[in-house]
Design a protein around this motif. Structure first.
Motif, PDB file in Angstrom:
ATOM      1  N   ASN A 198       0.858  -1.176   0.000  1.00  0.00           N
ATOM      2  CA  ASN A 198       0.000   0.000   0.000  1.00  0.00           C
ATOM      3  C   ASN A 198       0.896   1.228   0.000  1.00  0.00           C
ATOM      4  O   ASN A 198       2.098   1.133   0.266  1.00  0.00           O
ATOM      5  CB  ASN A 198      -0.923  -0.004   1.225  1.00  0.00           C
ATOM      6  N   THR A 199       0.316   2.368  -0.328  1.00  0.00           N
ATOM      7  CA  THR A 199       1.110   3.589  -0.325  1.00  0.00           C
ATOM      8  C   THR A 199       0.770   4.421   0.904  1.00  0.00           C
ATOM      9  O   THR A 199      -0.276   4.234   1.523  1.00  0.00           O
ATOM     10  CB  THR A 199       0.832   4.429  -1.585  1.00  0.00           C
ATOM     11  N   ALA A 200       1.655   5.340   1.237  1.00  0.00           N
ATOM     12  CA  ALA A 200       1.410   6.255   2.339  1.00  0.00           C
ATOM     13  C   ALA A 200       0.554   7.416   1.829  1.00  0.00           C
ATOM     14  O   ALA A 200       0.235   7.500   0.646  1.00  0.00           O
ATOM     15  CB  ALA A 200       2.741   6.762   2.892  1.00  0.00           C
ATOM     16  N   ALA A 201       0.210   8.298   2.747  1.00  0.00           N
ATOM     17  CA  ALA A 201      -0.700   9.387   2.402  1.00  0.00           C
ATOM     18  C   ALA A 201      -0.173  10.213   1.224  1.00  0.00           C
ATOM     19  O   ALA A 201      -0.936  10.710   0.413  1.00  0.00           O
ATOM     20  CB  ALA A 201      -0.932  10.273   3.613  1.00  0.00           C
ATOM     21  N   GLY A 202       1.131  10.342   1.115  1.00  0.00           N
ATOM     22  CA  GLY A 202       1.692  11.117   0.013  1.00  0.00           C
ATOM     23  C   GLY A 202       1.658  10.388  -1.321  1.00  0.00           C
ATOM     24  O   GLY A 202       2.151  10.895  -2.324  1.00  0.00           O
ATOM     25  N   GLY A 203       1.106   9.186  -1.340  1.00  0.00           N
ATOM     26  CA  GLY A 203       1.000   8.448  -2.584  1.00  0.00           C
ATOM     27  C   GLY A 203       2.270   7.694  -2.953  1.00  0.00           C
ATOM     28  O   GLY A 203       2.423   7.228  -4.071  1.00  0.00           O
ATOM     29  N   ARG A 204       3.200   7.580  -1.999  1.00  0.00           N
ATOM     30  CA  ARG A 204       4.464   6.911  -2.308  1.00  0.00           C
ATOM     31  C   ARG A 204       4.598   5.592  -1.568  1.00  0.00           C
ATOM     32  O   ARG A 204       4.035   5.407  -0.500  1.00  0.00           O
ATOM     33  CB  ARG A 204       5.638   7.792  -1.899  1.00  0.00           C
ATOM     34  N   ALA A 205       5.395   4.726  -2.142  1.00  0.00           N
ATOM     35  CA  ALA A 205       5.750   3.490  -1.461  1.00  0.00           C
ATOM     36  C   ALA A 205       7.057   2.985  -2.047  1.00  0.00           C
ATOM     37  O   ALA A 205       7.285   3.114  -3.248  1.00  0.00           O
ATOM     38  CB  ALA A 205       4.661   2.440  -1.643  1.00  0.00           C
ATOM     39  N   VAL A 206       7.905   2.477  -1.200  1.00  0.00           N
ATOM     40  CA  VAL A 206       9.075   1.737  -1.661  1.00  0.00           C
ATOM     41  C   VAL A 206       9.052   0.414  -0.907  1.00  0.00           C
ATOM     42  O   VAL A 206       9.120   0.399   0.305  1.00  0.00           O
ATOM     43  CB  VAL A 206      10.396   2.489  -1.399  1.00  0.00           C
ATOM     44  N   VAL A 207       8.893  -0.671  -1.639  1.00  0.00           N
ATOM     45  CA  VAL A 207       8.662  -1.964  -1.007  1.00  0.00           C
ATOM     46  C   VAL A 207       9.597  -2.995  -1.627  1.00  0.00           C
ATOM     47  O   VAL A 207       9.791  -3.004  -2.841  1.00  0.00           O
ATOM     48  CB  VAL A 207       7.199  -2.422  -1.231  1.00  0.00           C
ATOM     49  N   THR A 208      10.176  -3.845  -0.788  1.00  0.00           N
ATOM     50  CA  THR A 208      11.013  -4.940  -1.294  1.00  0.00           C
ATOM     51  C   THR A 208      10.247  -6.248  -1.159  1.00  0.00           C
ATOM     52  O   THR A 208       9.721  -6.552  -0.100  1.00  0.00           O
ATOM     53  CB  THR A 208      12.321  -5.020  -0.489  1.00  0.00           C
ATOM     54  N   LEU A 209      10.176  -6.988  -2.235  1.00  0.00           N
ATOM     55  CA  LEU A 209       9.417  -8.241  -2.244  1.00  0.00           C
ATOM     56  C   LEU A 209      10.332  -9.371  -2.724  1.00  0.00           C
ATOM     57  O   LEU A 209      11.211  -9.132  -3.556  1.00  0.00           O
ATOM     58  CB  LEU A 209       8.224  -8.123  -3.197  1.00  0.00           C
ATOM     59  N   PRO A 210      10.110 -10.581  -2.223  1.00  0.00           N
ATOM     60  CA  PRO A 210      10.916 -11.703  -2.712  1.00  0.00           C
ATOM     61  C   PRO A 210      10.525 -12.038  -4.154  1.00  0.00           C
ATOM     62  O   PRO A 210       9.349 -12.044  -4.489  1.00  0.00           O
ATOM     63  CB  PRO A 210      10.560 -12.851  -1.769  1.00  0.00           C
ATOM     64  N   ALA A 211      11.520 -12.294  -4.995  1.00  0.00           N
ATOM     65  CA  ALA A 211      11.249 -12.657  -6.383  1.00  0.00           C
ATOM     66  C   ALA A 211      11.254 -14.169  -6.516  1.00  0.00           C
ATOM     67  O   ALA A 211      12.215 -14.810  -6.102  1.00  0.00           O
ATOM     68  CB  ALA A 211      12.308 -12.049  -7.290  1.00  0.00           C
ATOM     69  N   PRO A 212      10.204 -14.744  -7.087  1.00  0.00           N
ATOM     70  CA  PRO A 212      10.190 -16.196  -7.269  1.00  0.00           C
ATOM     71  C   PRO A 212      11.371 -16.619  -8.142  1.00  0.00           C
ATOM     72  O   PRO A 212      11.612 -16.009  -9.187  1.00  0.00           O
ATOM     73  CB  PRO A 212       8.868 -16.454  -7.992  1.00  0.00           C
ATOM     74  N   ALA A 213      12.075 -17.649  -7.708  1.00  0.00           N
ATOM     75  CA  ALA A 213      13.236 -18.098  -8.468  1.00  0.00           C
ATOM     76  C   ALA A 213      12.792 -18.680  -9.806  1.00  0.00           C
ATOM     77  O   ALA A 213      11.745 -19.305  -9.904  1.00  0.00           O
ATOM     78  CB  ALA A 213      13.999 -19.151  -7.659  1.00  0.00           C
ATOM     79  N   GLY A 214      13.590 -18.450 -10.807  1.00  0.00           N
ATOM     80  CA  GLY A 214      13.341 -19.081 -12.102  1.00  0.00           C
ATOM     81  C   GLY A 214      12.260 -18.426 -12.936  1.00  0.00           C
ATOM     82  O   GLY A 214      12.022 -18.821 -14.060  1.00  0.00           O
ATOM     83  N   LEU A 215      11.613 -17.401 -12.384  1.00  0.00           N
ATOM     84  CA  LEU A 215      10.544 -16.748 -13.138  1.00  0.00           C
ATOM     85  C   LEU A 215      11.125 -15.639 -14.007  1.00  0.00           C
ATOM     86  O   LEU A 215      11.898 -14.816 -13.539  1.00  0.00           O
ATOM     87  CB  LEU A 215       9.506 -16.163 -12.161  1.00  0.00           C
ATOM     88  N   LYS A 216      10.768 -15.660 -15.278  1.00  0.00           N
ATOM     89  CA  LYS A 216      11.198 -14.579 -16.173  1.00  0.00           C
ATOM     90  C   LYS A 216       9.970 -13.963 -16.817  1.00  0.00           C
ATOM     91  O   LYS A 216       9.606 -14.318 -17.934  1.00  0.00           O
ATOM     92  CB  LYS A 216      12.143 -15.118 -17.254  1.00  0.00           C
ATOM     93  N   PRO A 217       9.311 -13.053 -16.109  1.00  0.00           N
ATOM     94  CA  PRO A 217       8.048 -12.510 -16.608  1.00  0.00           C
ATOM     95  C   PRO A 217       8.247 -11.572 -17.791  1.00  0.00           C
ATOM     96  O   PRO A 217       9.299 -10.972 -17.954  1.00  0.00           O
ATOM     97  CB  PRO A 217       7.497 -11.738 -15.410  1.00  0.00           C
TER      98      PRO A 217
END
Ligand SMILES: [Zn+2]
Lengths: 246, 182
Positions: A198-217
């Motif tokens: 989700n974003t903060a009130a200012g409309g910003r977000a910086v989020v780190t998420l795990p990347a599924p291994a082997g996926l090349k989207p």
């Protein structure tokens, strides 16, 4: 009926981006289920798009063409001047995700640039010259339309570390009980969830998420989902972008 | 970018650059800003071209939408809106768009001049108050509420004018433009 007349009257100002935020949101919800109003909006969008031709003619300076080509060659990322991310850019694949916000959320990234250009040329060649000059065609309108301030998002896929970093700008926080969900999409396969944010009130977000291994989207997309996220998207994405160099 | 890409983007610029630049100048009012806006907008279009759907819209309208949006962002960011408005207010007879009789700058394409004249004529057919609210919305990015405050008119009046003007514009453009076959 009376209620619906109220909606119909919003199609013209909506096409001009002249609705206040609350009215716009209400109208977009209505548009999702009303083909008549969608058709109205489309027609008004064509008229609004033609207003670009009402600007007093100004001759571009001779150097502008070269500047356009130069900057495109450099491939400066979208929104690149807002924030510098050298620590990420060095290590990660960078993709710019552009926004198509508003009703036309169903738009999905379909083809690569070459296909688009071929299609453009074919359309331009076949179109009547005058129509070509005004709108290039009369079929529909350009609805990548950022209404108001469009949200933008950049994603970084760091294969070595198995991370995806998401940076969102100008994206209003999801309504209560809802969340945003990021998807990775390999053409011809079901979307894979990369996680919710989700974003903060200012409309910003910086989020780190795990990347599924082997996926090349091929693509990534963002949808709004019930809190906690969904196994598969339940709505059309409102942000879509193509991965490059992954 | 490959040489082929260069050629394609150059073609895009040749076809639409003058229109986009004119639009950017009309909104941002500064030529240096307009150059930046056009370069940014075409760059953005280039990078996000995969999202362009030829089935739903035209390239020219798509590019104009991006350009307008970036120009309005820049105007807002630099607090220029006040000046654009002041100028608009001082030109009540003329408005923000080109007067119909204005001579076009030399242009590469005759057809663009014809198109401009058609749009100019359609706008000129509108009663001035209707044209004015449409131009304010398009060229300054104001909402109806803001336009009402700016013009010191009731909101209902602004809404009625905008709707009536857009309906006429839609109808006259549809009449003037031959429809493309399926
Ligand atoms: Zn409706």
């Amino acid at each position: 009926m009376t209620d619906h007349q109220g909606y119909r009257e919003l199609a013209a100002p909506y096409a001009l981006d002249a609705l206040a935020a609350a009215e716009r949101t209400a109208f977009e919800e209505h548009l999702a289920e009303c083909a008549a109003c969608r058709a109205d909006v489309q027609a008004f969008r064509e008229a609004a798009a033609a207003l670009a031709l009402a600007a007093p003619a100004a001759a571009p300076p001779p150097g502008l063409r070269e500047r356009v080509l130069r900057e495109a060659r450099r491939g400066r990322p979208l929104a690149g001047r807002r924030t510098a991310w050298p620590w990420l850019a060095a290590a990660a694949v960078v993709v710019a995700v552009a926004a198509s916000y508003g009703y036309w959320r169903e738009r999905t990234a379909r083809d690569e640039m070459s296909t688009v250009l071929v299609a453009m040329r074919a359309r331009l060649d076949s179109a009547d010259r005058l129509v070509g000059a005004i709108l290039d065609s009369t079929v529909g309108t350009a609805d990548l339309a950022a209404t108001g301030k469009a949200p933008t998002m950049r994603l970084y896929w760091n294969r070595a570390r198995g991370l995806v970093v998401l940076a969102a700008f100008d994206l209003p926080p999801a309504p209560s009980g809802r969340t945003y969900q990021l998807w990775a999409i390999k053409k011809g396969q079901n979307p894979v969830s990369l996680g919710t944010f989700n974003t903060a009130a200012g409309g910003r977000a910086v989020v780190t998420l795990p990347a599924p291994a082997g996926l090349k989207p091929d693509l990534s997309a963002v949808t709004e989902e019930p809190a906690g996220g969904s196994p598969q998207p339940t709505q059309q994405p409102f942000l879509v972008g193509t991965w490059q160099g992954i | 970018m490959t040489a082929r890409d260069d050629r394609a983007l150059g073609e895009l610029y040749d076809r639409h650059g003058a229109t986009l630049y004119s639009l950017a100048v009309a909104i941002a009012r500064e030529r240096a800003d307009a150059e930046e806006i056009v370069a940014d907008a075409l760059g953005q279009a280039w990078r996000t071209a995969s999202q362009f759907d030829p089935g739903r819209g035209s390239v020219g309208a798509w590019l104009a939408t991006i350009t307008r949006s970036r120009a309005l962002d820049l105007v807002r960011a630099r607090g220029r809106r006040a000046r654009a408005l002041a100028r608009a207010a001082g030109e009540s007879g003329e408005g923000l768009s080109a007067p119909l009789a204005a001579a076009d700058a030399p242009e590469r394409r005759v057809e663009r001049q014809e198109a401009r004249q058609l749009v100019g004529r359609s706008l000129a057919e509108l009663p001035e108050p209707q044209r004015r609210v449409i131009e304010l919305a398009y060229f300054t990015g104001l909402t109806q509420t803001e336009i009402a405050a700016e013009l010191r008119e009731p909101l209902g009046t602004v809404k009625t004018r905008m709707r009536a003007g857009m309906e006429k514009l839609r109808d006259s453009l549809a009449r003037l433009l031959p429809r493309e076959g399926p």
